[in-house]
Structure formats: structure tokens, C-alpha cells
Motif scaffolding. Structure first.
Motif, PDB file in Angstrom:
ATOM      1  N   TYR A  35     -28.947 -31.179  42.059  1.00 58.19           N
ATOM      2  CA  TYR A  35     -28.649 -32.801  42.381  1.00 58.19           C
ATOM      3  C   TYR A  35     -29.046 -32.356  44.418  1.00 58.19           C
ATOM      4  O   TYR A  35     -29.708 -33.733  44.504  1.00 58.19           O
ATOM      5  N   LEU A  36     -29.849 -31.351  44.537  1.00 58.87           N
ATOM      6  CA  LEU A  36     -30.155 -31.617  45.656  1.00 58.87           C
ATOM      7  C   LEU A  36     -32.089 -32.170  45.631  1.00 58.87           C
ATOM      8  O   LEU A  36     -32.047 -32.853  46.951  1.00 58.87           O
ATOM      9  N   SER A  37     -32.169 -31.551  44.668  1.00 60.41           N
ATOM     10  CA  SER A  37     -33.674 -32.142  44.904  1.00 60.41           C
ATOM     11  C   SER A  37     -33.703 -33.678  44.228  1.00 60.41           C
ATOM     12  O   SER A  37     -34.373 -34.857  45.212  1.00 60.41           O
ATOM     13  N   GLN A  38     -32.525 -34.482  43.351  1.00 59.28           N
ATOM     14  CA  GLN A  38     -32.633 -35.809  43.868  1.00 59.28           C
ATOM     15  C   GLN A  38     -32.060 -36.092  44.933  1.00 59.28           C
ATOM     16  O   GLN A  38     -33.208 -37.394  45.196  1.00 59.28           O
ATOM     17  N   LEU A  39     -31.332 -35.793  45.315  1.00 63.49           N
ATOM     18  CA  LEU A  39     -31.338 -36.192  46.788  1.00 63.49           C
ATOM     19  C   LEU A  39     -32.231 -36.036  47.777  1.00 63.49           C
ATOM     20  O   LEU A  39     -32.269 -37.237  48.124  1.00 63.49           O
ATOM     21  N   GLU A  40     -32.927 -35.116  48.006  1.00 60.17           N
ATOM     22  CA  GLU A  40     -33.741 -34.961  49.100  1.00 60.17           C
ATOM     23  C   GLU A  40     -35.448 -36.249  48.691  1.00 60.17           C
ATOM     24  O   GLU A  40     -36.130 -36.499  49.183  1.00 60.17           O
ATOM     25  N   ASN A  41     -34.701 -36.206  47.063  1.00 62.60           N
ATOM     26  CA  ASN A  41     -36.361 -37.197  46.681  1.00 62.60           C
ATOM     27  C   ASN A  41     -35.885 -38.798  46.590  1.00 62.60           C
ATOM     28  O   ASN A  41     -37.084 -39.600  45.771  1.00 62.60           O
ATOM     29  N   GLY A  42     -34.991 -39.124  46.718  1.00 61.03           N
ATOM     30  CA  GLY A  42     -34.017 -40.848  46.982  1.00 61.03           C
ATOM     31  C   GLY A  42     -33.448 -41.342  45.966  1.00 61.03           C
ATOM     32  O   GLY A  42     -33.589 -42.295  45.750  1.00 61.03           O
ATOM     33  N   LYS A  43     -33.712 -40.445  44.926  1.00 58.18           N
ATOM     34  CA  LYS A  43     -32.782 -40.874  43.511  1.00 58.18           C
ATOM     35  C   LYS A  43     -31.228 -40.648  43.742  1.00 58.18           C
ATOM     36  O   LYS A  43     -31.098 -41.416  42.898  1.00 58.18           O
ATOM     37  N   VAL A  44     -30.233 -40.003  44.469  1.00 57.69           N
ATOM     38  CA  VAL A  44     -29.429 -39.930  44.744  1.00 57.69           C
ATOM     39  C   VAL A  44     -29.297 -41.165  46.599  1.00 57.69           C
ATOM     40  O   VAL A  44     -29.801 -40.077  46.900  1.00 57.69           O
ATOM     41  N   ALA A  45     -29.229 -41.710  46.794  1.00 55.35           N
ATOM     42  CA  ALA A  45     -28.440 -42.225  47.932  1.00 55.35           C
ATOM     43  C   ALA A  45     -28.128 -41.675  48.415  1.00 55.35           C
ATOM     44  O   ALA A  45     -27.397 -42.294  49.737  1.00 55.35           O
ATOM     45  N   GLN A  46     -26.269 -42.050  48.279  1.00 58.03           N
ATOM     46  CA  GLN A  46     -25.052 -41.989  48.572  1.00 58.03           C
ATOM     47  C   GLN A  46     -24.283 -40.740  47.864  1.00 58.03           C
ATOM     48  O   GLN A  46     -23.761 -40.915  46.855  1.00 58.03           O
ATOM     49  N   PRO A  47     -23.950 -39.802  48.246  1.00 50.97           N
ATOM     50  CA  PRO A  47     -23.618 -38.590  47.386  1.00 50.97           C
ATOM     51  C   PRO A  47     -22.532 -38.407  48.160  1.00 50.97           C
ATOM     52  O   PRO A  47     -21.662 -38.828  49.233  1.00 50.97           O
ATOM     53  N   SER A  48     -21.462 -37.857  47.628  1.00 50.53           N
ATOM     54  CA  SER A  48     -20.271 -37.999  47.845  1.00 50.53           C
ATOM     55  C   SER A  48     -19.506 -37.418  48.898  1.00 50.53           C
ATOM     56  O   SER A  48     -20.261 -36.818  49.977  1.00 50.53           O
ATOM     57  N   PRO A  49     -18.600 -37.435  49.426  1.00 53.52           N
ATOM     58  CA  PRO A  49     -18.992 -36.790  51.545  1.00 53.52           C
ATOM     59  C   PRO A  49     -18.545 -35.198  51.161  1.00 53.52           C
ATOM     60  O   PRO A  49     -18.893 -35.045  52.238  1.00 53.52           O
ATOM     61  N   SER A  50     -18.057 -35.020  49.937  1.00 51.15           N
ATOM     62  CA  SER A  50     -17.723 -33.871  49.396  1.00 51.15           C
ATOM     63  C   SER A  50     -18.871 -32.937  49.945  1.00 51.15           C
ATOM     64  O   SER A  50     -18.927 -31.258  50.167  1.00 51.15           O
ATOM     65  N   VAL A  51     -19.895 -33.150  49.074  1.00 48.09           N
ATOM     66  CA  VAL A  51     -21.844 -32.569  48.734  1.00 48.09           C
ATOM     67  C   VAL A  51     -22.223 -32.483  50.356  1.00 48.09           C
ATOM     68  O   VAL A  51     -22.393 -31.928  51.038  1.00 48.09           O
ATOM     69  N   LEU A  52     -21.754 -33.856  51.531  1.00 48.73           N
ATOM     70  CA  LEU A  52     -22.344 -33.986  52.737  1.00 48.73           C
ATOM     71  C   LEU A  52     -21.821 -32.799  53.319  1.00 48.73           C
ATOM     72  O   LEU A  52     -22.301 -32.344  54.338  1.00 48.73           O
ATOM     73  N   ASN A  53     -20.301 -32.903  53.369  1.00 53.36           N
ATOM     74  CA  ASN A  53     -19.315 -31.397  53.642  1.00 53.36           C
ATOM     75  C   ASN A  53     -19.929 -30.618  54.157  1.00 53.36           C
ATOM     76  O   ASN A  53     -20.207 -29.474  54.629  1.00 53.36           O
ATOM     77  N   THR A  54     -20.248 -30.059  52.705  1.00 50.36           N
ATOM     78  CA  THR A  54     -20.436 -28.866  52.392  1.00 50.36           C
ATOM     79  C   THR A  54     -22.176 -28.494  52.580  1.00 50.36           C
ATOM     80  O   THR A  54     -22.190 -27.353  52.974  1.00 50.36           O
ATOM     81  N   LEU A  55     -23.532 -29.563  52.682  1.00 51.81           N
ATOM     82  CA  LEU A  55     -24.436 -29.208  53.226  1.00 51.81           C
ATOM     83  C   LEU A  55     -24.452 -29.209  54.439  1.00 51.81           C
ATOM     84  O   LEU A  55     -25.323 -28.287  55.460  1.00 51.81           O
ATOM     85  N   ALA A  56     -23.564 -30.182  55.120  1.00 52.93           N
ATOM     86  CA  ALA A  56     -23.463 -30.271  56.678  1.00 52.93           C
ATOM     87  C   ALA A  56     -23.426 -28.065  57.572  1.00 52.93           C
ATOM     88  O   ALA A  56     -23.467 -27.885  58.177  1.00 52.93           O
ATOM     89  N   GLU A  57     -21.454 -27.767  56.566  1.00 54.48           N
ATOM     90  CA  GLU A  57     -21.542 -26.939  57.126  1.00 54.48           C
ATOM     91  C   GLU A  57     -22.330 -25.839  56.740  1.00 54.48           C
ATOM     92  O   GLU A  57     -22.701 -24.689  57.585  1.00 54.48           O
ATOM     93  N   LEU A  58     -22.944 -25.061  55.441  1.00 54.42           N
ATOM     94  CA  LEU A  58     -23.655 -24.713  55.194  1.00 54.42           C
ATOM     95  C   LEU A  58     -25.512 -24.617  56.056  1.00 54.42           C
ATOM     96  O   LEU A  58     -25.988 -23.496  56.103  1.00 54.42           O
ATOM     97  N   TYR A  59     -25.367 -25.986  56.780  1.00 54.21           N
ATOM     98  CA  TYR A  59     -27.313 -25.829  57.191  1.00 54.21           C
ATOM     99  C   TYR A  59     -26.509 -25.867  58.944  1.00 54.21           C
ATOM    100  O   TYR A  59     -27.456 -25.996  60.061  1.00 54.21           O
ATOM    101  N   GLY A  60     -25.279 -26.321  59.202  1.00 53.80           N
ATOM    102  CA  GLY A  60     -24.737 -26.211  60.587  1.00 53.80           C
ATOM    103  C   GLY A  60     -25.315 -27.745  60.859  1.00 53.80           C
ATOM    104  O   GLY A  60     -25.935 -27.603  62.187  1.00 53.80           O
ATOM    105  N   ILE A  61     -25.181 -28.338  61.288  1.00 56.79           N
ATOM    106  CA  ILE A  61     -25.317 -29.995  61.563  1.00 56.79           C
ATOM    107  C   ILE A  61     -24.350 -30.495  61.360  1.00 56.79           C
ATOM    108  O   ILE A  61     -23.343 -29.965  60.637  1.00 56.79           O
ATOM    109  N   GLU A  62     -24.678 -31.724  62.050  1.00 57.29           N
ATOM    110  CA  GLU A  62     -23.498 -32.555  62.339  1.00 57.29           C
ATOM    111  C   GLU A  62     -23.165 -33.455  60.677  1.00 57.29           C
ATOM    112  O   GLU A  62     -23.590 -34.165  60.311  1.00 57.29           O
TER     113      GLU A  62
END
Length: 116
Positions: A35-62
Motif C-alpha cells: 500500500y505504501l508503494s502504491q501511495l508513493e507512486n501516486g496510485k493512491v492519492a488520498q489515503p485514510s486519515p488513519s494511515v496518514l496519522n500512522t505515517l506522521a507518528e512513525l516519521y516524526g512529521i506533522e
């Protein structure tokens, strides 16, 4: 050229020196490597807020930055920063070494001397 959400996430992941599988493991499979590969390659343009929150916490970004880039929130904060400073800092979320920062500044100075 403005980065897409996927390009931005890929650049942050690479900056953190993480593979797609490492992100999957660190997120306890909340974000699969496929899923992350699809997101990074533009195949998924709008992931769920839950996924975004997980990535933000994991990467230490806003989280709010990711929500804006995904189109869930208006980019009002980014616009006001752009009007004050010309642009939002491109590498603000990247862990640059002092040498890398110095090289970027030198390159920026070089680019500015080439403008008419």
C-alpha cells in the motif's frame, strides 16, 4: 514544481533510511509495504486519515501537513507561510547534516547568481 503527497512521503522515508518493509513492520502492519508503494507512486492519492496519522507518528512529521497534502484540509497555513517567506522550507522535515545544509546554501547562492 510542488511535490505530491506520495513523492513527499517517499522522500521522508528515504531520509529516515527505511525500506517499505521496515515501515510495515514499524507500523505493526497498519500500513502494508504494498500500500505504501502504491501511495508513493501516486496510485493512491488520498489515503485514510488513519494511515496518514500512522505515517506522521512513525516519521516524526506533522500530521496536519499530510492532511493538507491529501486534500482533507485547506492549505491555509502553508499559504500564509509562503506569503511571508516566499516558500515553505523544502527540506524542513529532512535530517540534513551540517555539511548537506552548507552545500544546499551554496547551491542556492549559485542559482541566484544565474538569474537575470
Amino acid at each position: 514544481m510542488k511535490l505530491t503527497l506520495g513523492q513527499y512521503l517517499a522522500s521522508i522515508r528515504l531520509d529516515r533510511k527505511m525500506s517499505l518493509r521496515q515501515v510495515e513492520e514499524a507500523s505493526q502492519k497498519a500500513v502494508s509495504n504494498a500500500y505504501l508503494s502504491q501511495l508513493e507512486n501516486g496510485k493512491v492519492a488520498q489515503p485514510s486519515p488513519s494511515v496518514l496519522n500512522t505515517l506522521a507518528e512513525l516519521y516524526g512529521i506533522e500530521y496536519m501537513t499530510l492532511m493538507q497534502m491529501a486534500g482533507y484540509l485547506p492549505a491555509t497555513n502553508a499559504r500564509s507561510a509562503e506569503s511571508r517567506h516566499g516558500r515553505v522550507a523544502t527540506f524542513a522535515e529532512h535530517n540534513l547534516s551540517p555539511d548537506e545544509e552548507a552545500e544546499l546554501i551554496k547551491y542556492l547562492q549559485y542559482l541566484r547568481t544565474k538569474k537575470p
